[in-house]
Design a protein around this motif. Structure first.
Motif, PDB file in Angstrom:
ATOM      1  N   GLY A   1       1.044  -1.411  -0.572  1.00 54.75           N
ATOM      2  CA  GLY A   1      -0.285  -0.524   0.139  1.00 54.75           C
ATOM      3  C   GLY A   1       0.904   1.774   0.050  1.00 54.75           C
ATOM      4  O   GLY A   1       1.520   1.587   0.976  1.00 54.75           O
ATOM      5  N   ASP A   2       0.771   2.355  -0.412  1.00 55.51           N
ATOM      6  CA  ASP A   2       1.245   4.016  -0.756  1.00 55.51           C
ATOM      7  C   ASP A   2       0.704   4.290   0.983  1.00 55.51           C
ATOM      8  O   ASP A   2       0.064   4.701   0.786  1.00 55.51           O
ATOM      9  N   GLU A   3       2.487   4.269   0.985  1.00 53.03           N
ATOM     10  CA  GLU A   3       2.098   4.936   2.564  1.00 53.03           C
ATOM     11  C   GLU A   3       2.271   6.955   2.062  1.00 53.03           C
ATOM     12  O   GLU A   3       1.502   7.368   3.153  1.00 53.03           O
ATOM     13  N   GLU A   4       2.319   7.699   1.021  1.00 56.56           N
ATOM     14  CA  GLU A   4       2.012   8.248   0.610  1.00 56.56           C
ATOM     15  C   GLU A   4       0.502   8.921   0.829  1.00 56.56           C
ATOM     16  O   GLU A   4      -0.188  10.024   1.298  1.00 56.56           O
ATOM     17  N   ALA A   5      -0.295   7.747  -0.232  1.00 55.08           N
ATOM     18  CA  ALA A   5      -1.158   8.342  -0.037  1.00 55.08           C
ATOM     19  C   ALA A   5      -1.845   7.800   1.103  1.00 55.08           C
ATOM     20  O   ALA A   5      -3.592   8.338   1.637  1.00 55.08           O
ATOM     21  N   TRP A   6      -2.017   6.657   2.088  1.00 51.77           N
ATOM     22  CA  TRP A   6      -1.826   7.340   3.362  1.00 51.77           C
ATOM     23  C   TRP A   6      -2.207   7.513   4.293  1.00 51.77           C
ATOM     24  O   TRP A   6      -3.045   7.930   5.694  1.00 51.77           O
ATOM     25  N   ARG A   7      -1.273   8.550   3.998  1.00 49.50           N
ATOM     26  CA  ARG A   7      -0.554   9.385   5.392  1.00 49.50           C
ATOM     27  C   ARG A   7      -1.550  10.578   5.308  1.00 49.50           C
ATOM     28  O   ARG A   7      -1.980  11.445   6.109  1.00 49.50           O
ATOM     29  N   ILE A   8      -2.054  11.209   3.928  1.00 55.00           N
ATOM     30  CA  ILE A   8      -2.946  12.105   3.769  1.00 55.00           C
ATOM     31  C   ILE A   8      -4.233  11.406   4.326  1.00 55.00           C
ATOM     32  O   ILE A   8      -5.026  12.873   4.966  1.00 55.00           O
ATOM     33  N   TRP A   9      -4.156  10.494   3.604  1.00 53.55           N
ATOM     34  CA  TRP A   9      -5.938  10.117   3.984  1.00 53.55           C
ATOM     35  C   TRP A   9      -6.315   9.976   5.353  1.00 53.55           C
ATOM     36  O   TRP A   9      -7.049  10.621   5.596  1.00 53.55           O
ATOM     37  N   GLN A  10      -5.104   9.527   6.522  1.00 54.97           N
ATOM     38  CA  GLN A  10      -5.382   9.787   7.758  1.00 54.97           C
ATOM     39  C   GLN A  10      -5.177  10.944   8.262  1.00 54.97           C
ATOM     40  O   GLN A  10      -5.659  11.589   9.399  1.00 54.97           O
ATOM     41  N   ALA A  11      -4.990  11.678   7.761  1.00 51.14           N
ATOM     42  CA  ALA A  11      -4.042  13.448   8.127  1.00 51.14           C
ATOM     43  C   ALA A  11      -5.907  14.043   8.234  1.00 51.14           C
ATOM     44  O   ALA A  11      -5.598  15.134   8.805  1.00 51.14           O
ATOM     45  N   ASN A  12      -6.477  13.312   7.424  1.00 51.64           N
ATOM     46  CA  ASN A  12      -8.188  14.113   7.174  1.00 51.64           C
ATOM     47  C   ASN A  12      -9.229  13.454   7.849  1.00 51.64           C
ATOM     48  O   ASN A  12     -10.099  13.137   7.810  1.00 51.64           O
ATOM     49  N   ARG A  13      -8.649  12.568   8.391  1.00 53.76           N
ATOM     50  CA  ARG A  13      -9.647  10.786   9.744  1.00 53.76           C
ATOM     51  C   ARG A  13     -10.235  11.046   8.467  1.00 53.76           C
ATOM     52  O   ARG A  13     -11.941  10.697   8.905  1.00 53.76           O
ATOM     53  N   MET A  14      -9.760  10.651   7.518  1.00 59.27           N
ATOM     54  CA  MET A  14     -11.109  10.106   6.457  1.00 59.27           C
ATOM     55  C   MET A  14     -11.242   8.286   7.126  1.00 59.27           C
ATOM     56  O   MET A  14     -12.168   7.740   6.104  1.00 59.27           O
ATOM     57  N   ASP A  15      -9.980   7.720   7.640  1.00 60.40           N
ATOM     58  CA  ASP A  15      -9.913   6.069   8.278  1.00 60.40           C
ATOM     59  C   ASP A  15     -11.225   5.655   8.769  1.00 60.40           C
ATOM     60  O   ASP A  15     -11.959   4.957   8.972  1.00 60.40           O
ATOM     61  N   ALA A  16     -12.220   7.179   9.364  1.00 60.21           N
ATOM     62  CA  ALA A  16     -13.080   7.030  10.074  1.00 60.21           C
ATOM     63  C   ALA A  16     -14.439   7.795   9.048  1.00 60.21           C
ATOM     64  O   ALA A  16     -15.873   6.849   9.163  1.00 60.21           O
ATOM     65  N   ALA A  17     -13.694   8.585   8.563  1.00 60.90           N
ATOM     66  CA  ALA A  17     -14.893   9.665   7.347  1.00 60.90           C
ATOM     67  C   ALA A  17     -15.382   8.144   6.332  1.00 60.90           C
ATOM     68  O   ALA A  17     -16.716   8.379   5.945  1.00 60.90           O
ATOM     69  N   ALA A  18     -14.347   7.582   6.046  1.00 60.93           N
ATOM     70  CA  ALA A  18     -14.969   7.012   5.363  1.00 60.93           C
ATOM     71  C   ALA A  18     -15.930   5.783   5.316  1.00 60.93           C
ATOM     72  O   ALA A  18     -16.778   5.523   4.387  1.00 60.93           O
ATOM     73  N   ASP A  19     -16.317   5.291   6.680  1.00 60.09           N
ATOM     74  CA  ASP A  19     -17.467   4.767   6.747  1.00 60.09           C
ATOM     75  C   ASP A  19     -18.665   5.148   6.862  1.00 60.09           C
ATOM     76  O   ASP A  19     -19.553   4.554   6.307  1.00 60.09           O
ATOM     77  N   LEU A  20     -18.586   6.122   7.516  1.00 61.97           N
ATOM     78  CA  LEU A  20     -19.386   7.524   7.061  1.00 61.97           C
ATOM     79  C   LEU A  20     -19.776   7.671   5.232  1.00 61.97           C
ATOM     80  O   LEU A  20     -21.439   7.267   5.094  1.00 61.97           O
ATOM     81  N   LEU A  21     -19.144   7.911   4.210  1.00 60.92           N
ATOM     82  CA  LEU A  21     -18.788   7.826   3.431  1.00 60.92           C
ATOM     83  C   LEU A  21     -19.847   6.569   2.626  1.00 60.92           C
ATOM     84  O   LEU A  21     -20.835   6.909   2.042  1.00 60.92           O
ATOM     85  N   ILE A  22     -19.075   5.309   2.986  1.00 63.30           N
ATOM     86  CA  ILE A  22     -20.066   4.093   2.146  1.00 63.30           C
ATOM     87  C   ILE A  22     -21.096   3.861   2.783  1.00 63.30           C
ATOM     88  O   ILE A  22     -22.396   3.303   2.232  1.00 63.30           O
ATOM     89  N   ALA A  23     -21.456   4.239   4.515  1.00 64.04           N
ATOM     90  CA  ALA A  23     -22.256   3.706   5.027  1.00 64.04           C
ATOM     91  C   ALA A  23     -23.727   4.860   4.188  1.00 64.04           C
ATOM     92  O   ALA A  23     -24.546   4.579   4.004  1.00 64.04           O
ATOM     93  N   GLU A  24     -23.030   6.378   3.998  1.00 62.08           N
ATOM     94  CA  GLU A  24     -23.918   6.836   3.518  1.00 62.08           C
ATOM     95  C   GLU A  24     -25.014   6.642   2.312  1.00 62.08           C
ATOM     96  O   GLU A  24     -25.730   6.519   1.344  1.00 62.08           O
TER      97      GLU A  24
END
Length: 464
Positions: free
Chosen positions: A90-113
């Protein structure tokens, strides 16, 4: 400032009017699906004269099965990381920015929506405070909309985000075009369409520049058709949910008024009070006895209403929801006992297959988001081959999973790929790789304990 004149086709003002109208037309459908998901279903129909008297029973009659359908699907769709090109890891930079925006939690909301109402949105913007970490936000389906190029399903032509200002009550909106960001506001009208005016921001030109050169608002779609229209997982079973609620209110009415045996006295003269009003002659209870001295009085009894047909009707309708949505019936009915692993796996095979299929269109939107924020961060790599790393939607026992991974390792599957199959996050995998590298360095330095562990009785052994 004067209201805008009639806009030219393709202009920011034209897109504002067009997308605003589409957004408002879509809003009621989105809200309806949300209400059903939260259990706020329309009350079953009863005669209007009886509605006030039966409000309590009506509220109790709503049993939320469609909410379980959404949850059972969304909880199995989880982003574990992103892979670029043919890289194994997995790409480290892509995941760093993803987590910096708290998208690891927000993605669950996006997918559920998206599973719930068919779509969700994400917005990417440069970060003036930290250019290496662009801003990514999750956007609501009632506040965002995207238009695509004619004949295309993926190339975005324009986007709109519209909301109500909490302080002033005015409408606010931003039109996203490849050449700029156009901001507007309008006083909330009492009737008719809003009269939009340009909205200026201190220190910012109008329109604001769009450094990405593309529409930065991305639609995350669930189960789209060939016309590009996404679909909710519950939109075609709402009628069945209403049918269940109607059966439940009938059952509650029967419980309230006909679930107890009623008795009838024939030939009995009912006593009255001083005002001529009838007096109830008997008080029914477990410890009370009815005594009738007149031998000519006959006592009859009406049988209680059988509630089992109502229960069977609900169960049949729940089975219909389970079959149409490919949700395991035991999730909805709660009936599961003495089932072995193979049988359980078979009952969930439809749900797992559905989730894998849903991941593909959902992944296209998420890949666009990652592509945009890496581009905004100045990443000069080839970003066309971004791939979402999904968590395995299939539930297995640890023993079954370990056994499968050991067999896969004998076929030459790389260790990191096995860790992904195990369900380790990208952060955990990097930690394990670092520990593995440290152990290898110690072995190369002659420290065999790093490979086999400390010898029994040595000073390195841990006392029990």
């Amino acid at each position: 400032m004067a209201a805008l004149a009639r806009p030219e086709r393709g202009s920011a003002e034209w897109w504002l009017a067009e997308l605003w109208q589409r957004l408002k037309a879509r809003e009621r459908g989105v809200e309806q699906l949300r209400e059903y998901y939260s259990g706020n279903h329309p009350l079953p129909m009863v005669p209007e004269k009886a509605r006030a008297a039966f409000q309590r029973l009506l509220r109790q009659s709503r049993s939320n099965y469609v909410g379980l359908v959404v949850d059972s699907t969304a909880e199995r769709i989880q982003v574990d990381g992103f892979r670029l090109g043919d890289d194994e890891v997995g790409d480290e930079e892509a995941w760093r920015i993803w987590q910096a925006n708290r998208m690891d939690a927000a993605a669950d909301l996006l997918i559920a929506e998206a599973v719930k109402v068919g779509r969700a949105f994400a917005l990417v913007a440069p970060n003036p405070r930290d250019p290496a970490t662009p801003i990514v936000t999750a956007e609501d389906a009632t506040q965002a909309i995207v238009a695509y190029e004619p004949g295309g399903l993926f190339e975005r032509a324009a986007g709109l985000k519209a909301w109500t200002d909490e302080w002033t009550g005015d409408y606010m909106s931003t039109v996203y075009l490849p050449d700029g960001l156009y901001k507007f506001r309008a006083a909330k009208p009492t009737a008719g369409k809003p009269r939009w005016e340009r909205r200026s921001v201190d220190g910012e030109p109008w329109p604001a520049p769009n450094p990405l050169g593309v529409v930065p608002l991305v639609e995350i779609q669930n189960h789209p058709d060939l016309l590009g229209e996404p679909h909710s997982e519950i939109e075609d079973v709402l009628d069945v949910q209403d049918r269940i609620n109607k059966t439940l209110i009938d059952r509650l009415m029967a419980q309230e008024f006909a679930a107890f045996r009623q008795r009838l006295l024939i030939g009995y003269e009912v006593p009255t009070d001083d005002n001529g009003q009838p007096i109830e002659p008997f008080q029914s209870a477990v410890d009370r006895l009815w005594i009738v001295e007149d031998e000519n009085v006959k006592v009859h009894e009406f049988q209680a209403t059988d509630l089992s047909p109502y229960l069977k009707a609900v169960e049949a309708d729940v089975q219909h929801i389970a079959a149409r949505t490919r949700t395991p019936a035991q999730y909805l009915l709660g009936q599961l006992s003495n089932v072995n692993g193979e049988t359980l796996k078979a009952t969930e095979s439809g749900l797992v297959a559905k989730v894998r299929q849903r991941c593909r269109p959902l992944g296209e939107g998420l890949e666009d988001v990652v592509r945009l924020y890496l581009q905004a961060a100045g990443d000069d790599r080839d970003l066309e081959k971004i791939e979402v790393i999904w968590h395995n939607p299939e539930f297995r026992t640890e023993g079954e999973l370990v056994d499968a991974l050991v067999k896969m390792s004998t076929l030459g599957v790389p260790l990191r790929a096995l860790w992904e199959r195990w369900g380790a996050s990208q952060t955990e995998i990097r930690q394990w790789e670092a520990l593995q590298a440290q152990a290898a360095e110690r072995v190369m330095a002659g420290d065999m304990a790093a490979l086999y562990g400390p010898k029994p009785g040595s000073g390195d052994a841990v006392a029990e």
